[in-house]
Design a protein around this motif. Structure first.
Motif, PDB file in Angstrom:
ATOM      1  N   LEU A 116      81.499   3.983  -3.017  1.00  0.00           N
ATOM      2  CA  LEU A 116      80.856   3.195  -3.882  1.00  0.00           C
ATOM      3  C   LEU A 116      81.625   1.807  -3.956  1.00  0.00           C
ATOM      4  CD1 LEU A 116      78.481   2.803  -6.161  1.00  0.00           C
ATOM      5  CD2 LEU A 116      80.263   3.492  -7.615  1.00  0.00           C
ATOM      6  N   ILE A 117      80.770   0.943  -3.668  1.00  0.00           N
ATOM      7  CA  ILE A 117      81.368  -0.694  -3.470  1.00  0.00           C
ATOM      8  C   ILE A 117      80.811  -1.255  -4.866  1.00  0.00           C
ATOM      9  CG2 ILE A 117      81.518  -2.808  -2.349  1.00  0.00           C
ATOM     10  CD1 ILE A 117      80.723  -1.431   0.274  1.00  0.00           C
ATOM     11  N   LEU A 118      81.733  -1.766  -5.446  1.00  0.00           N
ATOM     12  CA  LEU A 118      81.170  -2.750  -6.814  1.00  0.00           C
ATOM     13  C   LEU A 118      81.740  -4.229  -6.559  1.00  0.00           C
ATOM     14  CD1 LEU A 118      82.312  -0.208  -9.435  1.00  0.00           C
ATOM     15  CD2 LEU A 118      79.951  -0.704  -8.640  1.00  0.00           C
ATOM     16  N   SER A 119      80.704  -5.152  -6.829  1.00  0.00           N
ATOM     17  CA  SER A 119      81.331  -6.503  -7.025  1.00  0.00           C
ATOM     18  C   SER A 119      80.993  -6.689  -8.508  1.00  0.00           C
ATOM     19  CB  SER A 119      80.098  -7.593  -6.736  1.00  0.00           C
ATOM     20  OG  SER A 119      80.118  -7.372  -5.098  1.00  0.00           O
ATOM     21  N   PRO A 120      82.123  -6.249  -9.361  1.00  0.00           N
ATOM     22  CA  PRO A 120      81.981  -6.130 -10.796  1.00  0.00           C
ATOM     23  C   PRO A 120      81.595  -7.301 -11.698  1.00  0.00           C
ATOM     24  CG  PRO A 120      84.322  -5.836  -9.921  1.00  0.00           C
ATOM     25  CD  PRO A 120      83.430  -6.501  -8.961  1.00  0.00           C
ATOM     26  N   VAL A 121      80.689  -7.106 -12.307  1.00  0.00           N
ATOM     27  CA  VAL A 121      80.143  -8.184 -13.303  1.00  0.00           C
ATOM     28  C   VAL A 121      81.115  -8.504 -14.327  1.00  0.00           C
ATOM     29  CG1 VAL A 121      78.569  -8.692 -15.242  1.00  0.00           C
ATOM     30  CG2 VAL A 121      77.716  -7.331 -13.370  1.00  0.00           C
ATOM     31  N   ASP A 122      81.858  -7.577 -14.617  1.00  0.00           N
ATOM     32  CA  ASP A 122      83.155  -7.389 -15.504  1.00  0.00           C
ATOM     33  C   ASP A 122      84.097  -6.478 -15.008  1.00  0.00           C
ATOM     34  OD1 ASP A 122      85.203  -7.695 -17.507  1.00  0.00           O
ATOM     35  OD2 ASP A 122      83.626  -7.554 -19.272  1.00  0.00           O
ATOM     36  N   ALA A 123      85.362  -7.038 -14.709  1.00  0.00           N
ATOM     37  CA  ALA A 123      86.255  -6.017 -13.976  1.00  0.00           C
ATOM     38  C   ALA A 123      86.815  -5.063 -14.928  1.00  0.00           C
ATOM     39  CB  ALA A 123      87.269  -6.829 -13.385  1.00  0.00           C
ATOM     40  N   LYS A 124      86.862  -5.565 -16.311  1.00  0.00           N
ATOM     41  CA  LYS A 124      87.657  -4.629 -17.226  1.00  0.00           C
ATOM     42  C   LYS A 124      86.568  -3.567 -17.972  1.00  0.00           C
ATOM     43  CE  LYS A 124      91.031  -8.132 -18.625  1.00  0.00           C
ATOM     44  NZ  LYS A 124      90.439  -8.879 -18.152  1.00  0.00           N
ATOM     45  N   ALA A 125      85.136  -3.710 -17.550  1.00  0.00           N
ATOM     46  CA  ALA A 125      84.342  -2.714 -18.072  1.00  0.00           C
ATOM     47  C   ALA A 125      83.959  -1.439 -16.936  1.00  0.00           C
ATOM     48  CB  ALA A 125      83.161  -3.351 -18.630  1.00  0.00           C
ATOM     49  N   MET A 126      84.563  -1.517 -15.933  1.00  0.00           N
ATOM     50  CA  MET A 126      84.344  -0.834 -14.771  1.00  0.00           C
ATOM     51  C   MET A 126      85.167   0.284 -14.806  1.00  0.00           C
ATOM     52  SD  MET A 126      81.987  -2.187 -12.910  1.00  0.00           S
ATOM     53  CE  MET A 126      81.303  -3.052 -14.415  1.00  0.00           C
ATOM     54  N   GLY A 127      86.329   0.603 -15.730  1.00  0.00           N
ATOM     55  CA  GLY A 127      86.866   1.819 -15.643  1.00  0.00           C
ATOM     56  C   GLY A 127      86.254   3.207 -15.673  1.00  0.00           C
ATOM     57  N   PRO A 128      85.431   3.043 -16.809  1.00  0.00           N
ATOM     58  CA  PRO A 128      84.722   4.466 -16.814  1.00  0.00           C
ATOM     59  C   PRO A 128      83.996   4.889 -15.503  1.00  0.00           C
ATOM     60  CG  PRO A 128      84.327   3.104 -18.853  1.00  0.00           C
ATOM     61  CD  PRO A 128      85.021   2.309 -17.949  1.00  0.00           C
ATOM     62  N   ILE A 129      83.287   4.034 -14.977  1.00  0.00           N
ATOM     63  CA  ILE A 129      82.272   4.575 -14.028  1.00  0.00           C
ATOM     64  C   ILE A 129      83.166   4.787 -12.838  1.00  0.00           C
ATOM     65  CG2 ILE A 129      82.116   2.066 -13.029  1.00  0.00           C
ATOM     66  CD1 ILE A 129      79.147   4.714 -12.894  1.00  0.00           C
TER      67      ILE A 129
END
Lengths: 329, 323
Positions: A86-99
């Protein structure tokens, strides 16, 4: 609906579910992009899709459209579809932990683009601070050579960490260079030409002595340049430096007769293909560094043809091998 | 002169005007640059983009409706203008094309609201998304540059000492002030916004008026888009993000009631000036952008508070027994 029709529909649905996958052993990659409406992500997406086709892997791209909640739900959808990476360009890096944790639990490896996310395997992208330093170092030697007395306007986007780093790197490099300079003002152009124009116009009214504009992306820089022109100031006295060189806007400005003197190129087309390369390596069980760094370099009128085919109208085709050579250096 | 002054002080907008004057005095005490010809021109030019679209919004809100599609119209009309400009090398044709697109968007909005009976909040919300998508699809999110000399003059040029967009704004303000207060259309707009049932029963052409006002709103939004495209010499697919809220906030601050039928164009223009002066002043004063939103919120609340208090004291005086 009649009973017969209902049964028929059920039968059809079951038959559809029973279809075997056309290529069961093909690597499946999911990518949730931050903001597809921006040229930068357009270019990443295009080059990632092209690279995926080249390597014969399946790539599914979804757009979060700057919405964290949408990013998470789209990532969940991709996990449900059984993507291996899974590749993510995070909208908000800090909110990506759970996913990221959820992906791990499902046995999916996560890499991110541009921003590091804790617990993700690796992040692919440029070093924004180092890029800012390169731009600053280039400008320091340019200003010394031309005998400039720099009065600088910075058109930034301080809401974002990577944009702040671009500015910090630039300022630090200028400070260590020993060049006499003055940073007159920093404004927030929100990365958009329209907003950059407006705030730069006000800053130039308050400080018409400004003769250098540094923008965190091409729209910020060219918006500042347009405001300078609209204010009736002498364009020959202006030096504009951009960060990004994302596509048509920057390329047109740098190759045209404008104050745009140099841009820190981040090669979005290369980042897209590097994302797929990293994902493929990961699926083969190879180790990735925590930061899979893609190259940056200061591009000017003198060296642009080394990296881009400038014989056509913008957007220019990227000379991928030249960029790959930079990466190996 | 004194009568004019006292009329101004007792007019609807006196509270807002006071807020605007306080704001201007405050900023010019802090920076000498504020009250220079160049800066005043900048402020008026920035305000003109909001004001031109705002005139349409005022009429639409007076009807008791809303139009959320003006921001996306900025993108679509701007892109079409630049595309036509490059194709035919004619600024006039580009203007006509942009205005035609605006009229068409307004017509769609108007028909959705009247014929299809969809609430304007929803109809124009849908339109906003469709238009933004269309702007992205048609350009692949890449802005297009104008390639015709002279196009940039529309947004940045002057007629004598006055910037062209500012001149356009004042002409339109005068024209629509006349329309709203001295024509049947204007009376219809206030009547329908005040009580749509009564207007219907009185036999007014309610639906035709509503469609016409949406069309006018679309045309004015497109004109503002044309000027923006000219200033930037490009059609930007990201243009006007959040512009609809900027316009709506400014005209409501200017005393246009969201329930319809109440408010004036003059008040709305003062509301627009307050917000423009504020964002101009904050940059002149080199205030970090993180504080801008806080300042904007505070000024909106303060201006409305001043206005409400003044209206209350006016009401008390009217109700007080004669001495």
């Amino acid at each position: 609906m009649s009973k017969t029709k209902a049964w028929l529909l059920c039968a059809l649905l079951i038959a559809a579910c029973g279809q075997p996958d056309d290529a069961p052993d093909k690597l499946k990659i999911g990518y949730v992009i931050n903001f597809m409406s921006h040229e930068w992500y357009q270019n990443i997406s295009k080059s990632a899709t092209a690279r995926a086709a080249e390597l014969d892997v399946e790539l599914i791209v979804a757009d979060a459209n700057l919405d964290v909640a949408a990013q998470i739900s789209k990532a969940e959808n991709l996990l449900a579809q059984g993507v291996e990476v899974l590749i993510l360009s995070p909208v908000d890096a800090k909110a990506m932990g759970p996913i990221v944790r959820q992906a791990k639990a499902a046995g999916t490896k996560v890499i991110t683009e541009s921003n590091p996310v804790s617990e993700a395997v690796s992040y692919v992208g440029i070093d924004n601070y180092a890029g800012g330093v390169k731009a600053g170092e280039w400008f320091a030697s340019y200003a010394a050579e031309k005998g400039l007395d720099p009065k600088i306007l910075i058109v930034g986007f301080p809401n974002f960490e990577d944009c702040r780093q671009r500015v910090d790197g630039f300022k630090d490099a200028l400070a260590t260079s020993g060049l006499t300079h003055e940073i007159i003002q920093e404004v927030d152009g929100q990365g958009l030409k329209e907003k950059a124009f407006k705030v730069a116009q006000d800053a130039l009214t308050a400080n018409p002595q400004i003769n250098v504009i540094y923008g965190i992306n091409d729209d910020s820089t060219t918006g500042g340049m347009a405001a300078y022109k609209a204010a009736g100031l002498d364009e020959a006295a202006l030096t504009a430096i951009g960060f990004g060189f994302e596509g048509t806007v920057g390329q047109t400005a740098l190759t045209g007769d404008t104050p745009y003197a140099a841009a820190l190129a981040m090669f979005p087309n290369f980042v897209g293909s590097a994302l797929i390369d990293a994902a493929v390596q990961l699926s083969r069980g190879e180790q990735l560094p925590p930061h899979y760094e893609t190259p940056t370099i200061v591009v000017t009128r003198d060296n642009i043809s080394r990296f881009y085919d400038t014989s056509t109208e913008p957007p220019f085709a990227l000379k991928v091998d030249a960029v790959r050579a930079l990466m190996q250096q | 002169m004194s009568r004019l002054l006292s009329r101004m002080l007792h007019s609807e907008q006196a509270g807002l005007l006071l807020a605007l004057i306080l704001l201007c005095v405050g900023i010019s005490l802090l920076t000498p640059v504020f009250f220079t010809a160049v800066n005043i021109k900048n402020v008026l030019r920035d305000a003109s983009l909001v004001a031109i679209a705002g005139i349409g919004m005022v009429m639409i809100i007076l009807l008791g409706e809303i139009d959320l599609s003006v921001g996306s119209t900025q993108a679509v009309a701007g892109i079409i203008a630049v595309a036509v400009l490059n194709q035919f090398e004619s600024v006039t044709l580009a203007l006509v094309a942009a205005l035609a697109v605006g009229a068409f968007i307004g017509l769609c909005n108007g028909l959705l609201v009247t014929k299809a009976g969809i609430n304007s909040l929803i109809a124009t919300l849908g339109m906003m998304a469709i238009l933004r998508g269309a702007a992205m699809v048609s350009t692949q999110a890449v802005s297009i540059q104008g390639k015709v000399e002279g196009f940039i003059e529309v947004g940045t040029g002057h007629l004598g000492p006055i910037p062209i967009p500012v001149l356009v704004t004042f002409v339109l303000l005068g024209l629509f002030y006349y329309v709203l207060h001295h024509t049947i259309l204007g009376r219809y707009i206030y009547a329908i916004g005040g009580n749509i049932q009564a207007a219907r029963l009185a036999g007014l052409a309610v639906d035709r008026t509503r469609v016409l006002v949406f069309v006018l709103g679309g045309v004015l939004a497109a004109l503002s888009a044309f000027i923006l495209a000219s200033r930037l010499n490009s059609g930007q697919p990201n243009a006007g993000l959040g512009f609809e809220l900027q316009v709506i906030a400014a005209v409501i601050l200017g005393g246009i009631s969201l329930t319809g039928g109440v408010g004036t164009l003059g008040g709305a223009f003062i509301g627009i000036l307050i917000l423009t002066v504020l964002s101009n002043g904050l940059v002149l004063l080199n205030v970090s952008s993180f504080y801008h939103d806080i300042a904007r919120g505070a000024v909106i609340i303060l201006a409305v508070y001043l206005d409400t208090r003044r209206k209350q004291s006016l009401l008390r005086r009217l109700l007080a027994p004669p001495t």
